[in-house]
Design a protein around this motif. Structure first.
Motif, mmCIF file in Angstrom:
data_model
loop_
_atom_site.group_PDB
_atom_site.id
_atom_site.type_symbol
_atom_site.label_atom_id
_atom_site.label_comp_id
_atom_site.label_asym_id
_atom_site.label_seq_id
_atom_site.Cartn_x
_atom_site.Cartn_y
_atom_site.Cartn_z
ATOM 1 N N GLU A 136 0.732 -1.453 0.216
ATOM 2 C CA GLU A 136 0.115 -0.255 -0.094
ATOM 3 C C GLU A 136 0.993 1.478 -0.427
ATOM 4 O O GLU A 136 1.309 2.334 1.133
ATOM 5 N N SER A 137 1.179 1.591 -1.255
ATOM 6 C CA SER A 137 1.941 3.007 -1.383
ATOM 7 C C SER A 137 2.398 3.683 -2.513
ATOM 8 O O SER A 137 1.494 2.611 -4.176
ATOM 9 N N ALA A 138 1.976 4.889 -2.779
ATOM 10 C CA ALA A 138 1.724 5.662 -3.738
ATOM 11 C C ALA A 138 2.971 4.618 -4.993
ATOM 12 O O ALA A 138 2.502 5.503 -6.428
ATOM 13 N N GLN A 139 3.790 4.316 -5.067
ATOM 14 C CA GLN A 139 4.807 3.409 -5.970
ATOM 15 C C GLN A 139 3.898 2.280 -7.103
ATOM 16 O O GLN A 139 4.831 2.412 -7.637
ATOM 17 N N SER A 140 3.134 1.712 -5.922
ATOM 18 C CA SER A 140 2.173 0.479 -6.098
ATOM 19 C C SER A 140 1.111 1.204 -7.588
ATOM 20 O O SER A 140 0.750 -0.037 -7.605
ATOM 21 N N VAL A 141 1.160 1.688 -6.935
ATOM 22 C CA VAL A 141 -0.208 1.925 -8.085
ATOM 23 C C VAL A 141 0.366 2.264 -9.358
ATOM 24 O O VAL A 141 1.033 3.112 -10.218
ATOM 25 N N THR A 142 -0.539 1.961 -10.086
ATOM 26 C CA THR A 142 -0.838 1.911 -12.021
ATOM 27 C C THR A 142 -1.724 2.068 -12.882
ATOM 28 O O THR A 142 -3.061 1.498 -11.262
ATOM 29 N N ARG A 143 -2.329 2.145 -13.789
ATOM 30 C CA ARG A 143 -3.382 2.222 -14.615
ATOM 31 C C ARG A 143 -3.617 0.728 -14.860
ATOM 32 O O ARG A 143 -2.879 -0.289 -15.027
ATOM 33 N N ALA A 144 -5.131 0.594 -14.770
ATOM 34 C CA ALA A 144 -5.696 -0.354 -14.527
ATOM 35 C C ALA A 144 -7.169 -0.652 -15.109
ATOM 36 O O ALA A 144 -7.952 0.764 -14.837
ATOM 37 N N ARG A 145 -7.463 -1.936 -15.706
ATOM 38 C CA ARG A 145 -8.791 -1.868 -16.573
ATOM 39 C C ARG A 145 -10.078 -2.017 -14.927
ATOM 40 O O ARG A 145 -9.647 -3.250 -14.725
ATOM 41 N N ILE A 146 -10.636 -1.644 -15.236
ATOM 42 C CA ILE A 146 -11.642 -1.366 -13.753
ATOM 43 C C ILE A 146 -12.238 -3.362 -12.935
ATOM 44 O O ILE A 146 -12.024 -3.482 -12.651
ATOM 45 N N PHE A 147 -12.933 -3.410 -14.707
ATOM 46 C CA PHE A 147 -13.914 -4.731 -14.858
ATOM 47 C C PHE A 147 -12.349 -6.235 -14.188
ATOM 48 O O PHE A 147 -12.284 -7.072 -13.615
ATOM 49 N N GLU A 148 -11.237 -5.556 -14.759
ATOM 50 C CA GLU A 148 -9.965 -7.580 -14.442
ATOM 51 C C GLU A 148 -9.825 -6.863 -13.070
ATOM 52 O O GLU A 148 -9.376 -8.053 -13.013
ATOM 53 N N HIS A 149 -9.714 -5.286 -12.859
ATOM 54 C CA HIS A 149 -9.433 -5.437 -11.128
ATOM 55 C C HIS A 149 -10.638 -5.767 -9.977
ATOM 56 O O HIS A 149 -9.966 -6.658 -9.296
ATOM 57 N N ILE A 150 -11.252 -5.501 -10.846
ATOM 58 C CA ILE A 150 -12.753 -6.189 -9.857
ATOM 59 C C ILE A 150 -12.788 -7.562 -9.945
ATOM 60 O O ILE A 150 -12.328 -7.875 -8.468
ATOM 61 N N ALA A 151 -12.729 -7.895 -11.159
ATOM 62 C CA ALA A 151 -12.635 -9.462 -11.142
ATOM 63 C C ALA A 151 -11.164 -10.375 -10.215
ATOM 64 O O ALA A 151 -11.779 -11.357 -9.501
ATOM 65 N N LEU A 152 -10.260 -10.082 -10.946
ATOM 66 C CA LEU A 152 -8.712 -10.375 -9.953
ATOM 67 C C LEU A 152 -8.652 -10.509 -8.461
ATOM 68 O O LEU A 152 -8.744 -10.385 -7.370
ATOM 69 N N THR A 153 -9.442 -8.843 -7.662
ATOM 70 C CA THR A 153 -9.629 -8.488 -5.820
ATOM 71 C C THR A 153 -10.485 -9.443 -5.709
ATOM 72 O O THR A 153 -10.186 -9.970 -4.539
ATOM 73 N N THR A 154 -11.329 -9.681 -6.863
ATOM 74 C CA THR A 154 -12.221 -11.054 -5.928
ATOM 75 C C THR A 154 -12.713 -12.051 -5.623
ATOM 76 O O THR A 154 -12.365 -12.984 -4.805
ATOM 77 N N GLN A 155 -11.830 -12.571 -6.643
ATOM 78 C CA GLN A 155 -11.330 -14.283 -6.915
ATOM 79 C C GLN A 155 -10.199 -14.131 -5.934
ATOM 80 O O GLN A 155 -10.451 -15.427 -5.089
ATOM 81 N N LEU A 156 -9.192 -13.430 -5.381
ATOM 82 C CA LEU A 156 -8.687 -12.972 -4.232
ATOM 83 C C LEU A 156 -9.713 -13.231 -2.590
ATOM 84 O O LEU A 156 -8.831 -13.866 -1.564
ATOM 85 N N ALA A 157 -10.077 -12.456 -2.520
ATOM 86 C CA ALA A 157 -10.311 -11.922 -1.902
ATOM 87 C C ALA A 157 -12.155 -12.148 -1.203
ATOM 88 O O ALA A 157 -11.889 -11.758 -0.150
ATOM 89 N N GLY A 158 -12.388 -12.789 -2.283
ATOM 90 C CA GLY A 158 -14.073 -13.110 -2.702
ATOM 91 C C GLY A 158 -15.170 -11.846 -2.789
ATOM 92 O O GLY A 158 -14.566 -10.921 -2.824
ATOM 93 N N PRO A 159 -15.927 -12.221 -2.589
ATOM 94 C CA PRO A 159 -17.023 -10.877 -2.781
ATOM 95 C C PRO A 159 -17.765 -9.691 -2.406
ATOM 96 O O PRO A 159 -16.935 -9.828 -1.634
ATOM 97 N N ILE A 160 -17.453 -8.383 -3.400
ATOM 98 C CA ILE A 160 -17.770 -7.751 -2.616
ATOM 99 C C ILE A 160 -19.627 -7.571 -1.566
ATOM 100 O O ILE A 160 -20.778 -7.571 -2.730
ATOM 101 N N PRO A 161 -18.538 -6.698 -0.634
ATOM 102 C CA PRO A 161 -20.534 -6.839 -0.069
ATOM 103 C C PRO A 161 -21.023 -5.992 -0.135
ATOM 104 O O PRO A 161 -20.605 -4.508 -0.392
ATOM 105 N N PHE A 162 -22.202 -5.572 -0.822
ATOM 106 C CA PHE A 162 -23.305 -4.833 -0.462
ATOM 107 C C PHE A 162 -23.953 -4.223 -0.097
ATOM 108 O O PHE A 162 -24.987 -5.643 0.875
ATOM 109 N N ALA A 163 -24.916 -3.773 0.884
ATOM 110 C CA ALA A 163 -25.457 -3.456 2.294
ATOM 111 C C ALA A 163 -27.078 -3.165 0.858
ATOM 112 O O ALA A 163 -27.506 -2.493 -0.081
ATOM 113 N N GLY A 164 -27.739 -3.228 1.853
ATOM 114 C CA GLY A 164 -29.337 -3.693 0.967
ATOM 115 C C GLY A 164 -29.986 -4.705 0.610
ATOM 116 O O GLY A 164 -30.612 -5.670 -0.016
#
Length: 87
Positions: free
Chosen positions: A59-87
């Motif tokens: 978690e640092s500014a040096q590790s931030v890069t440009r990414a495609r949002i849908f691919e980033h969400i897909a990868l993150t949810t594969q690693l951490a599980g589904p995104i919890p939504f309220a409601g």
């Protein structure tokens, strides 16, 4: 409703508010380094950690890069599980 949206727009443009709520410093630094994502071709691009945090990314500014949002969400949810939504 339009006044609420206008109010939100004013808050989002405030660097202090973004930093307080979203810890936006790494993303603000990436935007100043790589440029803003304002072109039409950038509509589904974001600034994100190159290696998502659930996969051990740093978690640092040096590790931030440009990414495609849908691919980033897909990868993150594969690693951490589904995104919890309220409601």
């Amino acid at each position: 409703m339009s006044s609420s949206i206008r109010h939100l727009g004013l808050k989002i443009t405030s660097a202090d508010w973004r930093q307080e709520i979203y810890d936006s410093a790494p993303y603000d630094e990436a935007a100043s380094t790589y440029g803003p994502l304002t072109a039409r071709a950038d509509f589904d691009d974001i600034y994100a950690y190159g290696l998502p945090l659930p996969a051990g990314g740093v978690e640092s500014a040096q590790s931030v890069t440009r990414a495609r949002i849908f691919e980033h969400i897909a990868l993150t949810t594969q690693l951490a599980g589904p995104i919890p939504f309220a409601g």
